[in-house]
Design a protein around this motif. Structure first.
Motif, short mmCIF file in Angstrom:
data_model
loop_
_atom_site.label_atom_id
_atom_site.label_comp_id
_atom_site.label_asym_id
_atom_site.label_seq_id
_atom_site.Cartn_x
_atom_site.Cartn_y
_atom_site.Cartn_z
N PRO A 99 0.95 -1.24 0.12
CA PRO A 99 -0.02 0.03 -0.09
C PRO A 99 0.82 1.32 0.10
N VAL A 100 0.59 2.23 -0.82
CA VAL A 100 1.17 3.69 -0.73
C VAL A 100 0.59 4.52 0.23
N GLU B 267 1.29 6.61 14.35
CA GLU B 267 0.44 6.41 13.35
C GLU B 267 0.82 5.04 12.55
N GLY B 268 2.07 4.78 12.71
CA GLY B 268 2.59 3.72 11.76
C GLY B 268 1.87 2.55 11.67
N ILE C 289 0.22 2.09 8.23
CA ILE C 289 1.29 1.09 7.25
C ILE C 289 0.93 -0.50 7.57
N VAL C 290 1.11 -0.85 8.71
CA VAL C 290 1.31 -2.23 9.27
C VAL C 290 -0.08 -2.65 9.04
N GLU C 291 -1.34 -2.09 9.52
CA GLU C 291 -2.51 -2.59 9.39
C GLU C 291 -3.03 -2.68 7.76
N PRO C 292 -2.80 -1.64 7.13
CA PRO C 292 -3.01 -1.96 5.72
C PRO C 292 -2.48 -2.87 5.02
N MET C 293 -1.04 -3.01 5.43
CA MET C 293 -0.26 -4.13 4.71
C MET C 293 -0.90 -5.45 4.97
N MET C 294 -1.30 -5.59 6.31
CA MET C 294 -1.55 -7.08 6.80
C MET C 294 -2.66 -7.07 5.87
#
Length: 120
Positions: free
Chosen positions: A91-92, A101-102, A106-111
């Motif tokens: 995800p961008v 906010e990481g 970042i982490v939750e959208p990637m999962m």
């Protein structure tokens, strides 16, 4: 110049086909004689896709599929019939990620993205 590799031919899905990491992977797979299903946000974007379409073997063995990492089911057609999936899309995140906010940006959208790709 990359030399062709010797391996049994497979059908491989590579996510994020227009990305920096996926391009060389797709090139290697095509040179080795594999069929590649590449995913991208916009298969009609000829400017972004022309480097891929110019690869040796692309006209015969590269198929591009529209897919969005955040949309469940959008990878189903691309992974169908594939022996392997190489998931290199991410995800961008535009703009700054503030303190704390990481995980949410970042982490939750990637999962969720990994789940969407592999939940075929």
């Amino acid at each position: 110049m990359l030399l062709p590799l010797s391996a049994p031919q497979s059908r491989v899905c590579v996510t994020g086909a227009t990305g920096y990491i996926a391009g060389p992977i797709i090139e290697r797979l095509l040179r080795a004689g594999h069929t590649v299903h590449g995913t991208c946000r916009d298969p009609s974007n000829l400017t972004a896709l022309s480097p891929l379409m110019d690869l040796p073997g692309a006209s015969e063995r590269l198929r591009l599929f529209k897919a969005d990492l955040m949309v469940p089911g959008s990878f189903d057609a691309a992974v169908q019939g594939c022996d392997y999936v190489i998931h290199v899309a991410a995800p961008v995140v535009l703009g700054k990620v503030g303190p704390g906010e990481g995980r949410s940006k970042i982490v939750e959208p990637m999962m969720r993205a990994v789940d969407n790709v592999l939940d075929e």
